[in-house]
Design a protein around this motif. Structure first.
Motif, short mmCIF file in Angstrom:
data_model
loop_
_atom_site.label_atom_id
_atom_site.label_comp_id
_atom_site.label_asym_id
_atom_site.label_seq_id
_atom_site.Cartn_x
_atom_site.Cartn_y
_atom_site.Cartn_z
N SER A 8 -6.76 7.02 -6.59
CA SER A 8 -7.06 6.29 -5.37
C SER A 8 -7.12 7.32 -4.25
CB SER A 8 -5.98 5.24 -5.11
OG SER A 8 -6.36 4.38 -4.06
N CYS A 67 -0.09 5.85 -4.80
CA CYS A 67 -1.43 5.92 -4.20
C CYS A 67 -1.98 4.51 -3.98
CB CYS A 67 -2.39 6.70 -5.10
SG CYS A 67 -1.73 8.24 -5.76
N ASP A 68 -1.95 4.04 -2.75
CA ASP A 68 -2.54 2.73 -2.43
C ASP A 68 -2.06 1.65 -3.40
OD1 ASP A 68 -4.22 3.52 -0.21
OD2 ASP A 68 -5.39 4.62 -1.67
N LYS A 110 -7.14 12.31 -8.42
CA LYS A 110 -6.52 11.09 -7.87
C LYS A 110 -7.11 9.83 -8.48
CE LYS A 110 -7.40 12.29 -3.56
NZ LYS A 110 -7.40 12.35 -2.08
N LYS A 123 0.81 -1.22 0.00
CA LYS A 123 0.00 0.00 0.00
C LYS A 123 0.84 1.27 0.00
CE LYS A 123 -3.73 2.11 2.74
NZ LYS A 123 -4.57 1.92 3.95
N LYS A 149 -12.11 11.91 -1.86
CA LYS A 149 -11.49 10.68 -2.37
C LYS A 149 -10.98 10.83 -3.80
CE LYS A 149 -14.08 7.50 0.58
NZ LYS A 149 -15.02 6.35 0.62
N GLU A 150 -11.47 11.83 -4.52
CA GLU A 150 -11.10 11.98 -5.92
C GLU A 150 -10.19 13.18 -6.20
OE1 GLU A 150 -14.76 12.17 -8.02
OE2 GLU A 150 -15.24 10.04 -7.72
#
Length: 460
Positions: free
Chosen positions: A429, A448-449, A427, A210, A401-402
């Motif tokens: 993720s 990102c993740d 983004k 992650k 989140k975006e």
């Protein structure tokens, strides 16, 4: 009074009046202008959207992957043929080797067919899109004639006049250069925006590891100009003991690592291995937060030697000064290493600064020393990441989140802080665990993740 209000309103309209009774007045208004073609505009917008959907980075990556596969197969075939010539006994061995070579040639032939097919498709696509863009441009030019009030034309004229006015002012009053030395050579101009993502890949470890970081060496060794590096937190999402190298971006995307892993130590974690995802590579050396220390480690990938740099007393470490937003903090992000045109920087916080960001230049000499230091007024717990570009520190914050926002900058030359940058990053993720700016190609690399994403940095 009513008559004076009606006349300007009907200046562009044909006007007639008919009295039907003593107390009633009827006005008939006829529009003498052509109706705006909304359907035509909608068609143009649809065509433009179609162009954007057809031209994708995935098509370019597919072509690069095929070329990479062909580039790796041909030397292998040549090696197998050479071995056959050296060791052929004319019987069983020769038959088996010929069969292997025949299979390889079939694979190469299929690869070439796919490459030719892809190239032809791309050529047709380029021709089609070019024609569509020309049509869209012609349609937009045609629709300009509906701008009877000449709003668009006047806006363009105003913008041209503003540019000429600025040029005139700059010519009469030249900008006074700061007396302080520039920390980075920035031939690009002022940082104004970010576009992308240009690359969006899970690499060879989809869905795992992650936390991590990736990017390019801003000052690579000869022959390694196109190399990319990857560091993943492989123990508890906190620690790592190696850096993984790729000979090109295509190799990273398809998951072909050459020369592979460069190991810092066989144990993980242990003294002077990596702690936290904020890692950079510069001039053939990896810079990172030393395990369990308020110090920077520099690992020379060629000599396999480690140099440490002790940070000032009171520096927060071991997850006591992390990047955060309202819902979450990113563990072990106390120290953030960054690179730009001038070298390596370290961003951290101390108890003396009450949690505000501190920026120091890392002098890349034999013993690695701490250079000039700047104290900012931005609180680190309200920041999700930082990066450097041309001697300017930029900080990001979590929007949703975006979306991430670059909201803050600190200029190390002028000392000016800005809290209203307002540049947004789309983004792939929810969480961006690291950001690295590459002055080689002005790209911003995000991890990102477990997804590797890159964006193009635009300068004015």
């Amino acid at each position: 009074m009513m008559l004076f209000m009606i006349v300007p309103l009907c200046a562009l309209l044909s006007f007639s009046q008919q009295v039907r009774s003593a107390d009633k007045c009827v006005c008939e208004l006829t529009n003498s202008e052509q109706a705006f073609p909304h359907d035509k505009l909608s068609t143009v917008e649809d065509n433009a959207s179609k162009c954007n959907m057809e031209i994708t980075s995935q098509k370019i990556l597919e072509l690069e992957s095929l070329l990479l596969g062909l580039d790796r197969r041909l030397p292998q075939l040549q090696e197998d043929v050479a071995m056959l010539e050296r060791e052929d006994d004319g019987e069983l061995y020769g038959v088996v080797s010929l069969q292997v070579i025949e299979n390889e040639m079939k694979d190469i032939e299929q690869l070439i067919d796919r490459l030719n097919s892809t190239t032809m498709e791309d050529q047709h696509l380029a021709l089609d899109v070019t024609k569509q863009l020309e049509d869209v441009k012609a349609e937009m030019q045609d629709m300009k004639r509906y701008d009877t009030m000449q709003v668009v034309m006047r806006q363009e004229a105003n913008q041209r006049l503003k540019r000429e006015l600025n040029q005139c002012r700059n010519g009469l009053h030249p900008i006074i250069q700061p007396t302080q030395p520039q920390h980075g050579n920035c031939p690009h101009g002022q940082f104004v925006n970010i576009t992308g993502p240009r690359v969006n890949t899970v690499g060879e470890y989809p869905g795992t590891h992650k936390y991590g970081a990736w990017g390019r060496d801003p000052q690579p060794e000869v022959g390694k100009e196109n190399w990319h590096w990857l560091v993943m937190m492989i123990t508890s999402n906190r620690y790592s003991n190696y850096v993984r190298l790729y000979s090109s971006l295509s190799s990273l995307i398809v998951g072909v690592s050459v020369p592979g892993n460069i190991v810092i130590h066989t144990s993980n974690p242990t003294t002077n291995t990596i702690q936290g995802p904020n890692v950079v590579l510069f001039s053939g050396a990896l810079y990172y937060n030393c395990y369990n220390q308020d110090a920077v480690c520099r690992f020379n990938l060629t000599a396999k030697t480690i140099t440490t740099l002790q940070l000032p007393k009171g520096t927060r470490f071991n997850s006591k000064g992390n990047f955060c937003y309202l819902d979450e903090c990113y563990p072990f992000t106390d120290l953030d290493l960054a690179t730009d045109e001038s070298g390596v920087w370290v961003i951290y916080t101390t108890t003396q600064d009450c949690g505000n960001l501190v920026l120091s230049k890392v002098e890349n000499n034999e013993n690695m020393t701490l250079g000039q230091t700047w104290h900012t007024s931005v609180y680190k717990l309200g920041v999700t990441n930082t990066f450097m570009a041309c001697g300017v520190l930029y900080a990001t914050r979590y929007i949703d989140k975006e979306m991430e926002e670059i909201f803050y900058s600190f200029n190390t030359v002028t000392g000016v802080e800005k809290f209203n940058i307002g540049i947004f990053i789309r983004k792939m993720s929810p969480n961006m665990y690291s950001l690295n700016y590459s002055p080689v190609d002005q790209m911003l690399h995000a991890y990102c993740d477990s997804i590797m994403v890159s964006y193009k940095v635009l300068f004015e």
